[in-house]
Design a protein around this motif. Structure first.
Motif, PDB file in Angstrom:
ATOM      1  N   PRO A 141       1.113 -45.897 -17.665  1.00 49.58           N
ATOM      2  CA  PRO A 141       1.579 -45.038 -18.761  1.00 49.58           C
ATOM      3  C   PRO A 141       0.933 -43.660 -18.644  1.00 49.58           C
ATOM      4  O   PRO A 141      -0.264 -43.564 -18.403  1.00 49.58           O
ATOM      5  CB  PRO A 141       1.085 -45.771 -20.018  1.00 49.58           C
ATOM      6  CG  PRO A 141       0.919 -47.194 -19.594  1.00 49.58           C
ATOM      7  CD  PRO A 141       0.504 -47.153 -18.159  1.00 49.58           C
ATOM      8  N   GLY A 142       1.728 -42.653 -18.757  1.00 48.61           N
ATOM      9  CA  GLY A 142       1.190 -41.297 -18.677  1.00 48.61           C
ATOM     10  C   GLY A 142       1.309 -40.676 -17.307  1.00 48.61           C
ATOM     11  O   GLY A 142       1.048 -39.487 -17.134  1.00 48.61           O
ATOM     12  N   ASP A 143       1.702 -41.481 -16.311  1.00 50.02           N
ATOM     13  CA  ASP A 143       1.854 -40.924 -14.952  1.00 50.02           C
ATOM     14  C   ASP A 143       2.957 -39.870 -14.917  1.00 50.02           C
ATOM     15  O   ASP A 143       2.892 -38.921 -14.147  1.00 50.02           O
ATOM     16  CB  ASP A 143       2.205 -42.034 -13.956  1.00 50.02           C
ATOM     17  CG  ASP A 143       0.964 -42.765 -13.464  1.00 50.02           C
ATOM     18  OD1 ASP A 143      -0.139 -42.349 -13.850  1.00 50.02           O
ATOM     19  OD2 ASP A 143       1.105 -43.734 -12.689  1.00 50.02           O
ATOM     20  N   TRP A 144       3.991 -40.077 -15.724  1.00 54.61           N
ATOM     21  CA  TRP A 144       5.148 -39.197 -15.667  1.00 54.61           C
ATOM     22  C   TRP A 144       5.324 -38.451 -16.981  1.00 54.61           C
ATOM     23  O   TRP A 144       5.117 -39.027 -18.056  1.00 54.61           O
ATOM     24  CB  TRP A 144       6.417 -39.998 -15.338  1.00 54.61           C
ATOM     25  CG  TRP A 144       6.285 -40.677 -14.022  1.00 54.61           C
ATOM     26  CD1 TRP A 144       5.966 -41.984 -13.801  1.00 54.61           C
ATOM     27  CD2 TRP A 144       6.410 -40.071 -12.738  1.00 54.61           C
ATOM     28  NE1 TRP A 144       5.892 -42.228 -12.450  1.00 54.61           N
ATOM     29  CE2 TRP A 144       6.152 -41.073 -11.775  1.00 54.61           C
ATOM     30  CE3 TRP A 144       6.713 -38.789 -12.303  1.00 54.61           C
ATOM     31  CZ2 TRP A 144       6.197 -40.823 -10.406  1.00 54.61           C
ATOM     32  CZ3 TRP A 144       6.755 -38.531 -10.941  1.00 54.61           C
ATOM     33  CH2 TRP A 144       6.495 -39.551 -10.010  1.00 54.61           C
ATOM     34  N   ASP A 145       5.703 -37.196 -16.858  1.00 51.70           N
ATOM     35  CA  ASP A 145       5.843 -36.359 -18.051  1.00 51.70           C
ATOM     36  C   ASP A 145       7.304 -36.077 -18.396  1.00 51.70           C
ATOM     37  O   ASP A 145       7.640 -35.901 -19.558  1.00 51.70           O
ATOM     38  CB  ASP A 145       5.109 -35.027 -17.832  1.00 51.70           C
ATOM     39  CG  ASP A 145       3.646 -35.249 -17.470  1.00 51.70           C
ATOM     40  OD1 ASP A 145       2.937 -35.886 -18.278  1.00 51.70           O
ATOM     41  OD2 ASP A 145       3.223 -34.826 -16.370  1.00 51.70           O
ATOM     42  N   VAL A 146       8.132 -35.992 -17.361  1.00 53.45           N
ATOM     43  CA  VAL A 146       9.537 -35.623 -17.586  1.00 53.45           C
ATOM     44  C   VAL A 146      10.428 -36.563 -16.782  1.00 53.45           C
ATOM     45  O   VAL A 146      10.073 -36.960 -15.670  1.00 53.45           O
ATOM     46  CB  VAL A 146       9.781 -34.154 -17.139  1.00 53.45           C
ATOM     47  CG1 VAL A 146      11.264 -33.807 -17.196  1.00 53.45           C
ATOM     48  CG2 VAL A 146       8.988 -33.189 -18.011  1.00 53.45           C
TER      49      VAL A 146
END
Lengths: 365, 287
Positions: free
Chosen positions: A86-91
């Motif tokens: 979780p949090g690896d990707w922003d968009v």
């Protein structure tokens, strides 16, 4: 782990045959960034976002390095997300018809509706039913185009291309390529039957299979984006069913004889959406990126990305496009085109399986 | 030290040397394979993957002609490619090993494998251009007046086979060449002493002794060819699907990992059968 892997939509414009053998190992593309960028933003995207001309202005303006990972097919994207922390990707950029899948998986964050230029987006591609849920906005349409008919106007009669039934007939037998993605192609087969894409059901399967078989009999090949473009450009075929501006526009300068149209019966419309990941620790920056992408400037750059061209969702992007670019995209004819086209089918998982099986059967014929 | 203690020490040393490779194989082959085999026995229902043991995916494979045909197509293409590649690579390897002067052999080998240095995907697309209606081959044939209409080669099985053979001839040339140069000239001298002519020497002496090289290369060709997705996808024009293409179809949109896993297991079984056939045949020849 795998039980949370869900359906995903296939990207039609991506270099599928190139990358399909390595879905999970899809390339991580880092575009040049300010030498001392203080922040990084990770975006899971389609290949059109990797054009430095699109990303660099945002990076410079915000002192950020945008890491872009290209994926093919929503199924692959959801697998990548499933294997990420979780949090690896922003968009996330996702097929417009699959936004709800991402929402149902609790992947997307709500975006303030007033932070998006919704009023400037062509009404037909706002797709509230797809991009919102319970009145909350989770994604915004950023680009769209058509799965219709591309052709070489020096080889075929453009008048014939106004009638979709020609692709089910023998008139151009052996001179047609079919685009290799079953959803829009089944949508086109449905249009050939006079059916609306949203109304296709299990009961239509026998007739759809027959229509697909007719299409197959008239075709020379079924191919992905690159092979289709190559086939049209080299004269291997004269017509591409399922193609559109995203196939021919990028070639318009070198191959002015390549054209596209929307037949009288209509065509299928695709759309891609962009949203902020719910677990992103950089919500504000991610939203800023989304805002940049759907801004008129960002839209013009995205529309003419080196990977593939297609219509910007924001109607004000036209102010930033040159006349030849607008001509290639048929920017000024969108009102008519949007009326004549339908979003491609969004089947239930059961019907989706039947669509895929029908497509596989057709390919093996 | 007693003999037993020495043997134990040797055994421990041997295990020590083998351990990294064994661990590697365990971690990156055995465990993933078991996971894949287990997944092939699960089922996708709606959007969920249900972890209930069943054979539905295998039953579906054997009951749907389109899927079964994928395996048939894969096997047919692989056999054709393997046979053609061996037939073309052997003379090439033999010429390099026997007719090219020693000092030029390295250069000849480099030239033979030069196409390996380009991207596999780029090479496949290049073949598409070469084989297309307006490609080099058709232009040459029409230019020479040998054909009136361009041949339909691109987007056919023929194109797939050409793309494969071009690649695997290089691979086989290497394996066969390495076998040929290890062959002592004394074998041929002995055969000549016994009155064998050049053909008899080749047929009864050289060929049997180079069979391990041929079979190794052929097996590698079989394995790589049957599992390949790129070449049929680019050159075949989707006019028939091979099993790897059908596997990809399960993953692209629907993410049906259990079905894809079942198809992959079936593909591996085909490779296993090929291995067993090759191994047995080699054993008989050696005996």
């Amino acid at each position: 782990m795998m039980q949370s892997v869900h359906d995903g939509a296939h990207l039609r414009r991506f270099f599928s045959s190139v990358a399909a053998g390595a879905i999970v190992a899809a390339s991580l593309i880092s575009v040049p960034a300010p030498a001392f960028a203080t922040e990084e933003l990770n975006a899971l995207v389609w290949c059109d976002h990797t054009d430095p001309a699109l990303v660099e202005p945002f990076e410079k303006a915000n002192d950020v390095k945008v890491n872009l990972k290209v994926y093919e097919g929503t199924g692959a994207a959801l697998s990548i997300l499933d294997q990420s922390r979780p949090g690896d990707w922003d968009v996330l950029v996702i097929d417009g018809v699959d936004v709800h899948r991402a929402i149902d998986l609790d992947l997307l964050a709500e975006m303030p509706a007033d932070a998006l230029p919704t009023a400037d987006i062509f009404p037909e591609v706002r797709m509230e039913a797809n991009n919102t849920k319970d009145g909350k906005t989770y994604a915004v349409t950023e680009k769209f185009g058509y799965n219709t008919v591309s052709y070489d106007k020096s080889k075929v009669d453009p008048k014939d291309m106004q009638d979709l039934s020609v692709v089910f007939s023998d008139k151009y037998k052996g001179r047609i390529a079919l685009y290799d993605y079953y959803l829009p192609m089944i949508g086109l087969a449905g249009l050939g039957l006079g059916k609306k894409t949203a109304e296709l059901s299990e009961a239509d399967m026998p007739a759809l299979k027959e229509k697909l078989a007719e299409m197959r009999a008239a075709s020379k090949q079924v191919s992905d984006v690159v092979s289709s473009q190559t086939a049209l450009a080299t004269g291997e075929v004269d017509i591409l069913v399922g193609g559109g501006e995203w196939i021919t526009a990028v070639l318009s300068a070198d191959k002015p004889n390549l054209d596209w149209t929307i037949p009288e019966q209509g065509a299928v419309r695709w759309a891609q959406s962009i949203g902020v990941m719910k677990d992103s620790a950089k919500q504000d920056l991610a939203l800023k990126f989304v805002q940049y992408i759907v801004s008129p400037e960002g839209q013009a750059r995205l529309a003419t990305s080196s990977c593939y061209w297609a219509m910007p969702a924001n109607s004000k992007a036209g102010e930033h496009l040159t006349d030849p670019q607008k001509a290639a995209l048929r920017f000024n004819e969108q009102a008519e085109y949007l009326k004549k086209t339908q979003l491609y089918p969004i089947p239930s998982t059961e019907l989706d399986q039947q669509f895929q099986d029908a497509w596989t059967e057709m390919l093996q014929q | 030290m007693t003999a037993t203690t020495l043997e134990d020490a040797d055994r421990r040393k041997a295990w020590g040397f083998a351990a990294p490779a064994l661990l590697w194989t365990l971690a990156f082959f055995v465990v993933p394979f078991l996971f894949m085999a287990a997944m092939s026995l699960w089922k996708r229902e709606g959007r969920e993957i249900v972890r209930v043991w069943n054979l539905d995916n295998y039953a579906r494979f054997f009951s749907e002609n389109a899927l079964l045909q994928g395996l048939v197509n894969s096997l047919e293409i692989t056999v054709i490619v393997t046979v053609l590649s061996v037939l073309l690579a052997y003379p090439l390897a033999w010429i390099i090993a026997e007719r090219v002067p020693k000092r030029f052999q390295r250069m000849a080998l480099i030239l033979a494998i030069l196409p390996f240095w380009t991207s596999y995907v780029v090479r496949s697309y290049s073949w598409l251009l070469v084989l297309s209606k307006n490609g080099v081959i058709n232009q040459m044939l029409t230019g020479l007046g040998l054909i009136a209409e361009p041949l339909e080669i691109a987007s056919t099985r023929t194109a797939t086979v050409i793309g494969f053979v071009h690649f695997f001839v290089m691979l086989l040339t290497l394996t066969i060449y390495s076998n040929l140069i290890q062959l002592s000239p004394n074998y041929r001298r002995a055969a000549a002493d016994l009155g064998a002519n050049a053909f008899q020497t080749f047929w009864h002496v050289v060929l049997p002794l180079t069979l391990p090289g041929i079979m190794t290369g052929a097996f590698l060709t079989f394995v790589l060819c049957i599992g390949d997705y790129v070449t049929p996808q680019i050159l075949g024009g989707n006019n028939e699907l091979v099993l790897p293409q059908i596997i990809m179809l399960q993953l692209g949109r629907r993410a049906d990992f259990p079905m894809a896993a079942a198809l992959s297991i079936i593909l591996m079984l085909a490779v296993t059968v090929a291995y067993v056939l090759c191994a047995r045949w080699l054993k008989i020849e050696r005996a």
